[in-house]
Write a protein that holds these residues in place. Structure first.
Motif, short mmCIF file in Angstrom:
data_model
loop_
_atom_site.label_atom_id
_atom_site.label_comp_id
_atom_site.label_asym_id
_atom_site.label_seq_id
_atom_site.Cartn_x
_atom_site.Cartn_y
_atom_site.Cartn_z
N TYR A 18 -95.27 -43.67 -138.71
CA TYR A 18 -95.55 -42.31 -139.54
C TYR A 18 -96.33 -41.31 -138.96
N ALA A 19 -97.60 -41.57 -138.24
CA ALA A 19 -98.43 -40.57 -137.88
C ALA A 19 -97.85 -39.74 -136.69
N LEU A 20 -97.03 -40.43 -135.72
CA LEU A 20 -96.29 -39.82 -134.81
C LEU A 20 -95.16 -38.74 -135.11
N VAL A 21 -94.46 -39.20 -136.19
CA VAL A 21 -93.39 -38.32 -136.89
C VAL A 21 -94.29 -37.16 -137.44
N GLY A 22 -95.11 -37.61 -138.32
CA GLY A 22 -96.07 -36.46 -138.80
C GLY A 22 -96.71 -35.67 -137.96
N SER A 23 -97.08 -36.04 -136.73
CA SER A 23 -97.84 -35.11 -135.67
C SER A 23 -96.77 -34.21 -135.20
N GLY A 24 -95.55 -34.57 -135.01
CA GLY A 24 -94.50 -33.94 -134.70
C GLY A 24 -94.48 -32.63 -135.56
N VAL A 139 -100.54 -47.14 -127.65
CA VAL A 139 -99.70 -45.88 -127.14
C VAL A 139 -100.34 -44.91 -128.09
N THR A 140 -100.26 -44.99 -129.52
CA THR A 140 -100.42 -43.75 -130.35
C THR A 140 -101.98 -43.24 -130.22
N VAL A 141 -102.96 -43.99 -130.16
CA VAL A 141 -104.15 -43.57 -130.00
C VAL A 141 -104.38 -42.37 -129.01
N LEU A 191 -92.41 -36.29 -129.68
CA LEU A 191 -93.48 -37.33 -130.80
C LEU A 191 -92.44 -37.95 -131.76
N GLY A 192 -91.50 -37.64 -132.26
CA GLY A 192 -90.68 -38.00 -133.02
C GLY A 192 -89.93 -39.30 -132.23
N GLY A 193 -89.45 -38.86 -131.01
CA GLY A 193 -88.87 -39.89 -130.20
C GLY A 193 -89.67 -41.07 -130.09
N LEU A 194 -91.08 -40.99 -129.73
CA LEU A 194 -91.91 -41.72 -129.12
C LEU A 194 -92.12 -42.85 -130.53
N ALA A 195 -92.14 -42.28 -131.71
CA ALA A 195 -92.27 -43.07 -132.92
C ALA A 195 -91.21 -44.07 -133.06
N ILE A 214 -89.26 -39.65 -142.36
CA ILE A 214 -89.67 -38.30 -142.68
C ILE A 214 -90.54 -38.15 -143.92
N VAL A 215 -90.20 -39.07 -144.88
CA VAL A 215 -90.90 -39.00 -146.13
C VAL A 215 -92.44 -39.53 -145.63
N ASN A 216 -92.53 -40.49 -145.12
CA ASN A 216 -93.89 -41.08 -144.65
C ASN A 216 -94.48 -40.22 -143.90
N GLY A 217 -93.70 -39.62 -142.86
CA GLY A 217 -94.59 -38.84 -141.74
C GLY A 217 -94.97 -37.47 -142.36
#
Lengths: 282, 255
Positions: A18-24, A139-141, A191-195, A214-217
Protein backbone atom coordinates in the motif's frame (compact mmCIF):
# COMPACT_ATOMS: atom_id res chain seq x y z
CA UNK A 1 0.67 -14.84 20.61
CA UNK A 2 2.06 -16.74 17.63
CA UNK A 3 -0.98 -15.66 15.62
CA UNK A 4 -0.35 -12.08 16.56
CA UNK A 5 3.25 -12.14 15.30
CA UNK A 6 2.18 -13.79 12.06
CA UNK A 7 -0.59 -11.26 11.54
CA UNK A 8 1.70 -8.33 12.22
CA UNK A 9 4.39 -9.52 9.79
CA UNK A 10 1.79 -10.31 7.15
CA UNK A 11 0.23 -6.91 7.73
CA UNK A 12 3.57 -5.17 7.37
CA UNK A 13 4.13 -6.93 4.06
CA UNK A 14 0.70 -5.95 2.74
CA UNK A 15 1.12 -2.44 4.15
CA UNK A 16 4.43 -2.06 2.35
CA UNK A 17 2.56 -2.68 -0.89
CA UNK A 18 0.00 0.00 0.00
CA UNK A 19 2.80 2.35 0.96
CA UNK A 20 4.54 1.85 -2.39
CA UNK A 21 1.34 2.57 -4.30
CA UNK A 22 0.75 5.52 -2.01
CA UNK A 23 4.27 6.87 -2.51
CA UNK A 24 3.70 6.73 -6.26
CA UNK A 25 0.63 8.89 -5.70
CA UNK A 26 2.73 11.21 -3.58
CA UNK A 27 5.52 11.48 -6.16
CA UNK A 28 3.04 12.43 -8.87
CA UNK A 29 0.92 14.74 -6.73
CA UNK A 30 3.92 16.55 -5.29
CA UNK A 31 5.17 17.53 -8.69
CA UNK A 32 2.09 17.87 -10.87
CA UNK A 33 -0.76 18.42 -8.40
CA UNK A 34 -2.58 15.51 -10.06
CA UNK A 35 -4.14 12.72 -7.99
CA UNK A 36 -3.48 9.76 -10.26
CA UNK A 37 -6.35 7.32 -10.01
CA UNK A 38 -4.68 5.06 -12.56
CA UNK A 39 -1.98 4.36 -9.99
CA UNK A 40 -3.28 0.88 -9.14
CA UNK A 41 -3.15 -0.14 -12.78
CA UNK A 42 0.66 0.19 -12.79
CA UNK A 43 0.80 -2.51 -10.12
CA UNK A 44 -1.59 -4.79 -12.00
CA UNK A 45 0.23 -4.39 -15.32
CA UNK A 46 3.63 -5.03 -13.74
CA UNK A 47 2.35 -8.09 -11.87
CA UNK A 48 0.64 -9.59 -14.94
CA UNK A 49 3.68 -8.92 -17.08
CA UNK A 50 5.96 -10.56 -14.52
CA UNK A 51 3.81 -13.71 -14.54
CA UNK A 52 4.07 -13.82 -18.34
CA UNK A 53 7.82 -13.26 -18.37
CA UNK A 54 8.40 -15.91 -15.71
CA UNK A 55 6.21 -18.35 -17.63
CA UNK A 56 8.30 -17.61 -20.71
CA UNK A 57 11.34 -18.78 -18.80
CA UNK A 58 12.98 -15.53 -17.78
CA UNK A 59 14.60 -15.64 -14.36
CA UNK A 60 13.33 -13.85 -11.28
CA UNK A 61 14.71 -10.35 -10.61
CA UNK A 62 15.12 -9.81 -14.36
CA UNK A 63 11.41 -10.40 -14.93
CA UNK A 64 10.41 -8.15 -12.06
CA UNK A 65 12.86 -5.44 -13.12
CA UNK A 66 11.60 -5.45 -16.68
CA UNK A 67 8.02 -5.24 -15.43
CA UNK A 68 8.85 -2.24 -13.24
CA UNK A 69 10.53 -0.52 -16.18
CA UNK A 70 7.44 -1.12 -18.31
CA UNK A 71 5.27 0.27 -15.49
CA UNK A 72 7.46 3.39 -15.48
CA UNK A 73 6.88 3.68 -19.21
CA UNK A 74 3.13 3.29 -18.63
CA UNK A 75 3.47 6.09 -16.09
CA UNK A 76 4.97 8.40 -18.72
CA UNK A 77 2.12 7.52 -21.06
CA UNK A 78 -0.51 8.34 -18.44
CA UNK A 79 1.38 11.52 -17.66
CA UNK A 80 1.38 12.56 -21.30
CA UNK A 81 -2.39 12.11 -21.48
CA UNK A 82 -3.20 13.52 -18.04
CA UNK A 83 -1.04 16.65 -18.10
CA UNK A 84 -2.00 17.65 -21.63
CA UNK A 85 -5.31 19.18 -20.65
CA UNK A 86 -5.09 21.23 -17.47
CA UNK A 87 -8.03 20.81 -15.10
CA UNK A 88 -9.23 17.55 -16.60
CA UNK A 89 -6.37 15.48 -15.17
CA UNK A 90 -8.40 13.79 -12.42
CA UNK A 91 -11.10 12.51 -14.76
CA UNK A 92 -8.48 11.56 -17.33
CA UNK A 93 -6.62 9.35 -14.85
CA UNK A 94 -9.89 7.70 -13.80
CA UNK A 95 -10.67 7.05 -17.46
CA UNK A 96 -7.19 5.65 -18.12
CA UNK A 97 -7.64 3.36 -15.12
CA UNK A 98 -10.87 1.93 -16.56
CA UNK A 99 -9.34 1.67 -20.01
CA UNK A 100 -6.48 -0.30 -18.48
CA UNK A 101 -9.03 -2.99 -17.48
CA UNK A 102 -9.83 -3.58 -21.11
CA UNK A 103 -6.18 -3.82 -22.08
CA UNK A 104 -5.42 -6.14 -19.18
CA UNK A 105 -8.33 -8.47 -19.96
CA UNK A 106 -7.39 -8.64 -23.63
CA UNK A 107 -3.75 -9.40 -22.82
CA UNK A 108 -4.06 -11.58 -19.73
CA UNK A 109 -7.70 -12.60 -19.35
CA UNK A 110 -9.90 -12.05 -16.35
CA UNK A 111 -8.63 -14.89 -14.17
CA UNK A 112 -6.44 -14.30 -11.11
CA UNK A 113 -2.74 -14.78 -11.66
CA UNK A 114 0.16 -15.23 -9.37
CA UNK A 115 3.75 -16.37 -9.42
CA UNK A 116 6.19 -17.72 -6.91
CA UNK A 117 8.10 -15.38 -4.69
CA UNK A 118 10.92 -15.98 -2.28
CA UNK A 119 10.42 -19.58 -1.14
CA UNK A 120 10.72 -20.73 2.43
CA UNK A 121 8.94 -20.35 5.72
CA UNK A 122 10.39 -18.80 8.84
CA UNK A 123 9.42 -19.92 12.29
CA UNK A 124 9.30 -17.28 14.98
CA UNK A 125 8.22 -18.90 18.26
CA UNK A 126 5.43 -21.08 16.94
CA UNK A 127 4.42 -18.57 14.29
CA UNK A 128 5.08 -19.60 10.72
CA UNK A 129 5.75 -16.73 8.36
CA UNK A 130 6.34 -16.85 4.63
CA UNK A 131 9.82 -15.54 3.91
CA UNK A 132 8.47 -13.47 1.04
CA UNK A 133 6.83 -11.01 3.45
CA UNK A 134 10.27 -10.16 4.78
CA UNK A 135 11.56 -9.68 1.23
CA UNK A 136 8.78 -7.15 0.62
CA UNK A 137 9.90 -5.18 3.65
CA UNK A 138 13.58 -5.54 2.78
CA UNK A 139 12.94 -3.92 -0.58
CA UNK A 140 10.39 -1.31 0.50
CA UNK A 141 12.32 0.29 3.34
CA UNK A 142 15.45 1.15 1.29
CA UNK A 143 13.23 2.41 -1.54
CA UNK A 144 11.59 4.87 0.84
CA UNK A 145 14.95 5.93 2.26
CA UNK A 146 16.10 6.53 -1.32
CA UNK A 147 12.98 8.54 -2.10
CA UNK A 148 13.44 10.75 0.94
CA UNK A 149 17.09 11.34 -0.02
CA UNK A 150 16.16 12.00 -3.61
CA UNK A 151 13.45 14.56 -2.89
CA UNK A 152 15.23 16.18 0.03
CA UNK A 153 18.87 16.16 -0.94
CA UNK A 154 19.29 16.31 -4.70
CA UNK A 155 18.99 19.19 -7.10
CA UNK A 156 16.61 17.20 -9.27
CA UNK A 157 14.50 16.28 -6.27
CA UNK A 158 14.34 19.93 -5.25
CA UNK A 159 13.45 20.94 -8.79
CA UNK A 160 10.63 18.38 -8.74
CA UNK A 161 9.38 19.74 -5.43
CA UNK A 162 9.68 23.31 -6.70
CA UNK A 163 7.33 22.48 -9.60
CA UNK A 164 4.55 21.61 -7.18
CA UNK A 165 5.35 24.54 -4.91
CA UNK A 166 5.24 27.30 -7.52
CA UNK A 167 5.16 26.37 -11.22
CA UNK A 168 5.44 29.97 -12.32
CA UNK A 169 8.64 30.56 -10.41
CA UNK A 170 9.94 27.10 -11.31
CA UNK A 171 9.86 27.97 -15.00
CA UNK A 172 11.76 31.17 -14.35
CA UNK A 173 14.70 29.37 -12.77
CA UNK A 174 15.00 27.18 -15.85
CA UNK A 175 12.97 24.16 -14.80
CA UNK A 176 11.10 22.37 -17.58
CA UNK A 177 7.91 21.88 -15.60
CA UNK A 178 6.29 19.53 -18.11
CA UNK A 179 9.32 17.27 -18.31
CA UNK A 180 9.53 17.16 -14.52
CA UNK A 181 5.85 16.16 -14.43
CA UNK A 182 6.51 13.27 -16.80
CA UNK A 183 9.51 12.24 -14.72
CA UNK A 184 7.25 12.18 -11.66
CA UNK A 185 4.75 10.02 -13.55
CA UNK A 186 7.58 7.64 -14.51
CA UNK A 187 8.63 7.45 -10.87
CA UNK A 188 5.01 6.89 -9.80
CA UNK A 189 4.64 4.16 -12.40
CA UNK A 190 7.80 2.42 -11.22
CA UNK A 191 6.70 2.59 -7.56
CA UNK A 192 3.25 1.23 -8.44
CA UNK A 193 4.85 -1.50 -10.53
CA UNK A 194 7.16 -2.41 -7.67
CA UNK A 195 4.15 -2.75 -5.37
CA UNK A 196 2.57 -5.14 -7.87
CA UNK A 197 5.55 -7.41 -8.40
CA UNK A 198 6.35 -7.55 -4.69
CA UNK A 199 2.90 -8.35 -3.32
CA UNK A 200 1.53 -10.66 -6.03
CA UNK A 201 3.37 -13.82 -4.84
CA UNK A 202 1.50 -13.65 -1.52
CA UNK A 203 -1.90 -12.48 -2.69
CA UNK A 204 -2.39 -12.99 -6.47
CA UNK A 205 -3.61 -10.34 -8.85
CA UNK A 206 -6.67 -9.79 -11.04
CA UNK A 207 -7.38 -7.01 -13.48
CA UNK A 208 -9.45 -5.19 -10.85
CA UNK A 209 -6.96 -5.54 -7.98
CA UNK A 210 -6.16 -1.90 -8.62
CA UNK A 211 -9.25 -0.81 -6.66
CA UNK A 212 -8.00 -2.31 -3.42
CA UNK A 213 -4.52 -0.98 -4.08
CA UNK A 214 -5.58 2.53 -4.95
CA UNK A 215 -7.99 2.86 -2.02
CA UNK A 216 -5.43 1.59 0.45
CA UNK A 217 -2.59 3.46 -1.20
CA UNK A 218 -4.57 6.67 -1.17
CA UNK A 219 -5.48 6.12 2.47
CA UNK A 220 -1.77 5.72 3.25
CA UNK A 221 -0.74 8.75 1.21
CA UNK A 222 -3.45 11.04 2.52
CA UNK A 223 -2.05 10.65 6.03
CA UNK A 224 0.94 12.69 4.89
CA UNK A 225 -1.23 15.21 3.06
CA UNK A 226 -0.21 13.50 -0.21
CA UNK A 227 3.19 15.15 -0.02
CA UNK A 228 5.31 13.20 2.46
CA UNK A 229 6.57 9.76 1.40
CA UNK A 230 7.77 8.93 4.92
CA UNK A 231 4.32 9.41 6.39
CA UNK A 232 2.84 7.39 3.54
CA UNK A 233 5.10 4.50 4.54
CA UNK A 234 4.00 4.71 8.18
CA UNK A 235 0.39 5.01 7.06
CA UNK A 236 0.62 2.05 4.73
CA UNK A 237 2.22 -0.21 7.32
CA UNK A 238 -0.33 0.83 9.94
CA UNK A 239 -3.15 0.15 7.55
CA UNK A 240 -1.78 -3.25 6.54
CA UNK A 241 -1.36 -4.38 10.14
CA UNK A 242 -4.79 -3.06 11.15
CA UNK A 243 -6.38 -4.98 8.30
CA UNK A 244 -4.72 -8.30 9.00
CA UNK A 245 -5.49 -7.99 12.70
CA UNK A 246 -9.15 -7.30 11.97
CA UNK A 247 -9.24 -10.09 9.40
CA UNK A 248 -7.47 -12.47 11.75
CA UNK A 249 -9.43 -11.81 14.91
CA UNK A 250 -12.66 -10.50 13.40
CA UNK A 251 -13.74 -11.17 9.86
CA UNK A 252 -11.88 -10.97 6.57
CA UNK A 253 -14.71 -9.23 4.79
CA UNK A 254 -14.07 -5.81 6.25
CA UNK A 255 -10.56 -5.03 4.96
CA UNK A 256 -11.51 -2.42 2.38
CA UNK A 257 -13.98 -0.79 4.73
CA UNK A 258 -11.22 -0.29 7.29
CA UNK A 259 -9.15 1.58 4.73
CA UNK A 260 -12.07 3.73 3.66
CA UNK A 261 -12.99 4.56 7.24
CA UNK A 262 -9.40 5.47 8.10
CA UNK A 263 -9.10 7.61 4.99
CA UNK A 264 -12.35 9.45 5.71
CA UNK A 265 -11.38 10.03 9.33
CA UNK A 266 -8.02 11.48 8.34
CA UNK A 267 -9.55 13.69 5.68
CA UNK A 268 -12.23 14.99 8.06
CA UNK A 269 -9.61 15.79 10.68
CA UNK A 270 -7.38 17.49 8.15
CA UNK A 271 -10.28 19.44 6.71
CA UNK A 272 -11.22 20.77 10.13
CA UNK A 273 -7.62 21.86 10.67
CA UNK A 274 -7.73 24.02 7.54
CA UNK A 275 -6.57 21.10 5.43
CA UNK A 276 -3.00 20.28 4.48
CA UNK A 277 -4.35 19.06 1.12
CA UNK A 278 -5.40 22.57 0.25
CA UNK A 279 -2.24 24.03 1.69
CA UNK A 280 -0.02 21.77 -0.36
CA UNK A 281 -1.51 22.70 -3.71
CA UNK A 282 -0.59 26.36 -3.42
CA UNK B 1 30.31 38.96 -18.18
CA UNK B 2 26.81 40.20 -18.79
CA UNK B 3 24.85 39.63 -21.96
CA UNK B 4 23.67 42.14 -24.55
CA UNK B 5 19.93 42.54 -24.93
CA UNK B 6 18.30 43.93 -28.04
CA UNK B 7 14.55 44.38 -28.34
CA UNK B 8 13.41 45.47 -31.78
CA UNK B 9 9.95 46.64 -32.76
CA UNK B 10 8.29 44.65 -29.98
CA UNK B 11 4.51 44.94 -29.82
CA UNK B 12 1.93 43.24 -27.71
CA UNK B 13 -1.75 44.01 -27.48
CA UNK B 14 -4.56 42.79 -25.30
CA UNK B 15 -8.02 42.84 -26.85
CA UNK B 16 -6.96 45.33 -29.51
CA UNK B 17 -5.31 47.71 -27.07
CA UNK B 18 -1.54 47.99 -27.33
CA UNK B 19 0.25 47.49 -24.03
CA UNK B 20 3.63 47.72 -25.74
CA UNK B 21 3.94 49.21 -29.23
CA UNK B 22 6.99 49.12 -31.51
CA UNK B 23 9.42 49.26 -28.63
CA UNK B 24 13.16 49.33 -29.40
CA UNK B 25 15.56 48.83 -26.54
CA UNK B 26 19.27 48.05 -26.61
CA UNK B 27 21.10 47.20 -23.42
CA UNK B 28 24.89 46.87 -23.61
CA UNK B 29 26.74 44.15 -21.70
CA UNK B 30 27.32 45.23 -18.13
CA UNK B 31 24.86 48.07 -18.30
CA UNK B 32 22.30 48.85 -15.64
CA UNK B 33 19.28 50.07 -17.54
CA UNK B 34 16.22 51.46 -15.85
CA UNK B 35 12.78 51.49 -17.45
CA UNK B 36 10.44 54.00 -15.93
CA UNK B 37 7.00 55.29 -16.77
CA UNK B 38 3.61 56.00 -15.24
CA UNK B 39 1.17 53.22 -14.38
CA UNK B 40 -0.07 51.46 -17.48
CA UNK B 41 2.92 52.59 -19.55
CA UNK B 42 3.69 48.97 -20.50
CA UNK B 43 6.68 48.40 -18.22
CA UNK B 44 5.48 45.09 -16.83
CA UNK B 45 4.40 43.87 -20.27
CA UNK B 46 7.84 44.66 -21.68
CA UNK B 47 9.39 42.82 -18.73
CA UNK B 48 7.22 39.76 -19.44
CA UNK B 49 8.08 39.85 -23.15
CA UNK B 50 11.77 39.61 -22.28
CA UNK B 51 11.33 37.02 -19.52
CA UNK B 52 8.98 34.95 -21.65
CA UNK B 53 5.85 35.06 -19.51
CA UNK B 54 4.19 36.74 -22.51
CA UNK B 55 4.90 36.27 -26.23
CA UNK B 56 5.41 39.18 -28.61
CA UNK B 57 2.76 39.76 -31.29
CA UNK B 58 5.50 41.14 -33.51
CA UNK B 59 9.10 42.21 -33.15
CA UNK B 60 12.13 40.37 -31.82
CA UNK B 61 14.01 39.88 -28.57
CA UNK B 62 17.67 38.99 -28.99
CA UNK B 63 20.06 37.94 -26.24
CA UNK B 64 23.73 37.93 -27.24
CA UNK B 65 22.85 37.57 -30.90
CA UNK B 66 20.36 34.78 -30.32
CA UNK B 67 16.65 35.24 -30.88
CA UNK B 68 14.76 34.26 -27.76
CA UNK B 69 11.29 35.65 -28.39
CA UNK B 70 9.82 32.25 -29.28
CA UNK B 71 11.53 30.34 -26.47
CA UNK B 72 9.67 28.97 -23.46
CA UNK B 73 10.30 30.59 -20.09
CA UNK B 74 12.50 27.78 -18.79
CA UNK B 75 14.67 27.88 -21.90
CA UNK B 76 15.28 31.59 -21.38
CA UNK B 77 16.08 30.85 -17.75
CA UNK B 78 18.69 28.33 -18.86
CA UNK B 79 20.19 30.88 -21.23
CA UNK B 80 20.95 33.07 -18.25
CA UNK B 81 17.99 35.37 -17.75
CA UNK B 82 17.39 35.80 -14.04
CA UNK B 83 14.10 37.28 -12.89
CA UNK B 84 13.08 39.05 -9.70
CA UNK B 85 9.34 39.62 -9.68
CA UNK B 86 7.54 42.40 -7.92
CA UNK B 87 5.46 39.89 -5.98
CA UNK B 88 7.56 37.50 -3.94
CA UNK B 89 7.28 34.36 -6.07
CA UNK B 90 9.03 31.95 -3.78
CA UNK B 91 8.73 28.19 -3.23
CA UNK B 92 6.60 27.69 -0.13
CA UNK B 93 7.20 24.48 1.76
CA UNK B 94 10.93 24.61 1.06
CA UNK B 95 13.54 26.29 3.23
CA UNK B 96 15.15 29.56 2.20
CA UNK B 97 18.40 27.71 1.41
CA UNK B 98 16.55 25.17 -0.76
CA UNK B 99 14.77 28.00 -2.55
CA UNK B 100 18.09 29.52 -3.47
CA UNK B 101 19.60 26.17 -4.45
CA UNK B 102 16.73 25.55 -6.87
CA UNK B 103 17.82 28.76 -8.57
CA UNK B 104 20.90 26.92 -9.79
CA UNK B 105 18.86 24.22 -11.50
CA UNK B 106 19.32 25.74 -14.94
CA UNK B 107 23.09 25.48 -14.55
CA UNK B 108 23.26 21.83 -13.46
CA UNK B 109 24.72 19.12 -15.62
CA UNK B 110 23.86 16.01 -13.63
CA UNK B 111 21.05 13.97 -15.11
CA UNK B 112 18.48 11.75 -13.44
CA UNK B 113 20.68 8.67 -13.29
CA UNK B 114 23.72 10.36 -11.81
CA UNK B 115 21.47 12.09 -9.28
CA UNK B 116 19.65 8.91 -8.31
CA UNK B 117 22.89 6.97 -7.92
CA UNK B 118 24.61 9.88 -6.18
CA UNK B 119 27.70 9.50 -8.33
CA UNK B 120 30.79 11.53 -7.34
CA UNK B 121 30.36 14.04 -10.16
CA UNK B 122 26.83 14.74 -8.96
CA UNK B 123 27.86 15.07 -5.32
CA UNK B 124 30.59 17.56 -6.22
CA UNK B 125 28.02 19.57 -8.13
CA UNK B 126 25.58 19.47 -5.20
CA UNK B 127 28.25 20.73 -2.84
CA UNK B 128 29.19 23.53 -5.20
CA UNK B 129 25.55 24.60 -5.52
CA UNK B 130 25.04 24.61 -1.79
CA UNK B 131 28.18 26.69 -1.26
CA UNK B 132 27.03 29.17 -3.87
CA UNK B 133 23.54 29.31 -2.33
CA UNK B 134 25.07 30.28 1.02
CA UNK B 135 27.10 33.00 -0.72
CA UNK B 136 23.98 34.39 -2.35
CA UNK B 137 22.09 34.34 0.95
CA UNK B 138 24.96 36.26 2.52
CA UNK B 139 25.09 38.84 -0.27
CA UNK B 140 21.40 39.55 0.08
CA UNK B 141 21.68 39.65 3.86
CA UNK B 142 19.35 36.79 4.73
CA UNK B 143 21.84 34.15 5.84
CA UNK B 144 20.24 33.79 9.25
CA UNK B 145 16.95 32.77 7.63
CA UNK B 146 18.52 29.90 5.65
CA UNK B 147 16.82 27.03 7.45
CA UNK B 148 13.41 28.64 7.84
CA UNK B 149 10.52 27.68 5.57
CA UNK B 150 10.51 30.36 2.89
CA UNK B 151 6.87 31.32 3.41
CA UNK B 152 7.56 32.27 7.03
CA UNK B 153 10.05 35.00 6.05
CA UNK B 154 8.89 38.62 6.32
CA UNK B 155 8.04 40.20 2.98
CA UNK B 156 11.30 42.15 2.67
CA UNK B 157 13.29 38.95 3.23
CA UNK B 158 11.14 37.08 0.71
CA UNK B 159 12.03 39.71 -1.87
CA UNK B 160 15.70 39.34 -0.98
CA UNK B 161 15.26 35.58 -1.27
CA UNK B 162 14.04 35.95 -4.83
CA UNK B 163 17.12 37.99 -5.67
CA UNK B 164 19.38 35.42 -4.02
CA UNK B 165 17.68 32.66 -6.00
CA UNK B 166 18.19 34.54 -9.26
CA UNK B 167 21.87 35.18 -8.46
CA UNK B 168 22.46 31.52 -7.63
CA UNK B 169 21.63 30.73 -11.26
CA UNK B 170 24.61 32.87 -12.40
CA UNK B 171 22.47 35.10 -14.62
CA UNK B 172 23.94 37.07 -17.52
CA UNK B 173 20.91 39.33 -17.64
CA UNK B 174 18.98 40.14 -14.50
CA UNK B 175 15.43 41.46 -14.81
CA UNK B 176 14.12 43.26 -11.74
CA UNK B 177 10.49 44.37 -11.49
CA UNK B 178 10.16 47.16 -8.93
CA UNK B 179 12.56 45.53 -6.46
CA UNK B 180 12.50 48.53 -4.14
CA UNK B 181 8.75 48.89 -3.76
CA UNK B 182 7.50 48.15 -0.28
CA UNK B 183 11.00 47.97 1.19
CA UNK B 184 11.94 49.96 4.28
CA UNK B 185 14.62 52.60 3.83
CA UNK B 186 17.42 50.48 5.30
CA UNK B 187 16.52 47.58 3.02
CA UNK B 188 16.31 49.96 0.09
CA UNK B 189 19.85 51.24 0.74
CA UNK B 190 21.18 47.71 1.02
CA UNK B 191 19.49 46.78 -2.26
CA UNK B 192 20.94 49.83 -4.00
CA UNK B 193 24.41 48.94 -2.72
CA UNK B 194 24.06 45.35 -3.93
CA UNK B 195 22.85 46.40 -7.37
CA UNK B 196 25.81 48.78 -7.62
CA UNK B 197 28.14 45.94 -6.68
CA UNK B 198 26.61 43.63 -9.32
CA UNK B 199 27.00 46.37 -11.89
CA UNK B 200 30.70 46.72 -11.10
CA UNK B 201 31.00 42.94 -11.58
CA UNK B 202 29.69 43.38 -15.12
CA UNK B 203 26.19 41.92 -14.81
CA UNK B 204 23.68 43.33 -17.28
CA UNK B 205 20.54 44.46 -15.51
CA UNK B 206 17.17 45.74 -16.56
CA UNK B 207 15.39 47.47 -13.73
CA UNK B 208 11.76 48.46 -13.87
CA UNK B 209 10.99 50.99 -11.22
CA UNK B 210 8.32 53.35 -10.12
CA UNK B 211 10.54 55.25 -7.74
CA UNK B 212 12.37 57.70 -10.01
CA UNK B 213 14.77 58.88 -7.33
CA UNK B 214 15.93 55.30 -6.72
CA UNK B 215 16.82 54.63 -10.36
CA UNK B 216 18.28 58.02 -11.22
CA UNK B 217 21.10 57.42 -8.76
CA UNK B 218 21.76 53.85 -9.92
CA UNK B 219 21.16 53.53 -13.64
CA UNK B 220 23.63 54.03 -16.49
CA UNK B 221 20.79 54.81 -18.84
CA UNK B 222 17.08 55.34 -18.45
CA UNK B 223 14.31 54.43 -20.89
CA UNK B 224 10.97 56.15 -20.40
CA UNK B 225 7.78 54.44 -21.54
CA UNK B 226 4.40 56.09 -21.90
CA UNK B 227 1.29 54.46 -23.33
CA UNK B 228 3.35 51.53 -24.58
CA UNK B 229 5.89 53.60 -26.50
CA UNK B 230 9.42 54.74 -25.78
CA UNK B 231 9.28 58.50 -25.30
CA UNK B 232 12.84 59.03 -24.14
CA UNK B 233 16.08 57.15 -23.79
CA UNK B 234 19.34 58.45 -22.39
CA UNK B 235 21.48 59.11 -19.34
CA UNK B 236 19.63 60.05 -16.15
CA UNK B 237 20.64 63.69 -16.71
CA UNK B 238 19.37 63.74 -20.30
CA UNK B 239 16.09 62.11 -19.33
CA UNK B 240 15.61 64.44 -16.41
CA UNK B 241 16.00 67.43 -18.74
CA UNK B 242 13.75 66.02 -21.48
CA UNK B 243 10.64 68.13 -21.86
CA UNK B 244 8.49 65.27 -23.22
CA UNK B 245 9.32 63.23 -20.15
CA UNK B 246 8.50 66.09 -17.85
CA UNK B 247 5.17 66.61 -19.53
CA UNK B 248 4.23 62.95 -19.63
CA UNK B 249 5.41 61.73 -16.35
CA UNK B 250 7.81 63.52 -14.11
CA UNK B 251 5.96 66.81 -13.78
CA UNK B 252 7.45 69.56 -11.72
CA UNK B 253 8.24 67.22 -8.86
CA UNK B 254 11.63 66.27 -10.29
CA UNK B 255 14.27 68.93 -10.27
Amino acid sequence: MSDLIAYVVTGLGLGAGYALVGSGLVAIYRVTGVVNFAQGAFAVVAAMLTSTLLAAGLPHVLSETLAVVVAAGAGVLVGLIATGEPGAALIVTLGVGVFAYAVEIVLWGDQPRSFGGLPGVLTVGDARIQAHYLLILAVTVPVFAGLALFFGRTDLGKALTACASNRYAARVVGINVRRMGLLAFALGGALGGLAGVLTTPVQQVTFDSDVTLIVNGFAAAVLGGLTRPGVALAGGLLLGVAQTLIAGFGGGAYQLEVALLLMLTVMVIQATRAGSLVGATR
Amino acid sequence: MGAALRVTGASRSFGGVYAVREVDLTVEPGELRAVIGPNGAGKSTLFALIGGQLAVDSGTVVLDGRRIDRLAVHRRGKLGIGVVFQAARIFPGMTALENVMVGAHGTTRAGFVTAALRLPRFRAEERAIEARAWECLARTGIEEWADRPAETLPLGQQRALQLARALCGRPRLLLLDEPASGLRSGERKRLAALLGELRREGLTMLLIEHDVGFVMRLADRVTVLDLGRVIADGTPEQVRADSTVIDAYLGEAVT
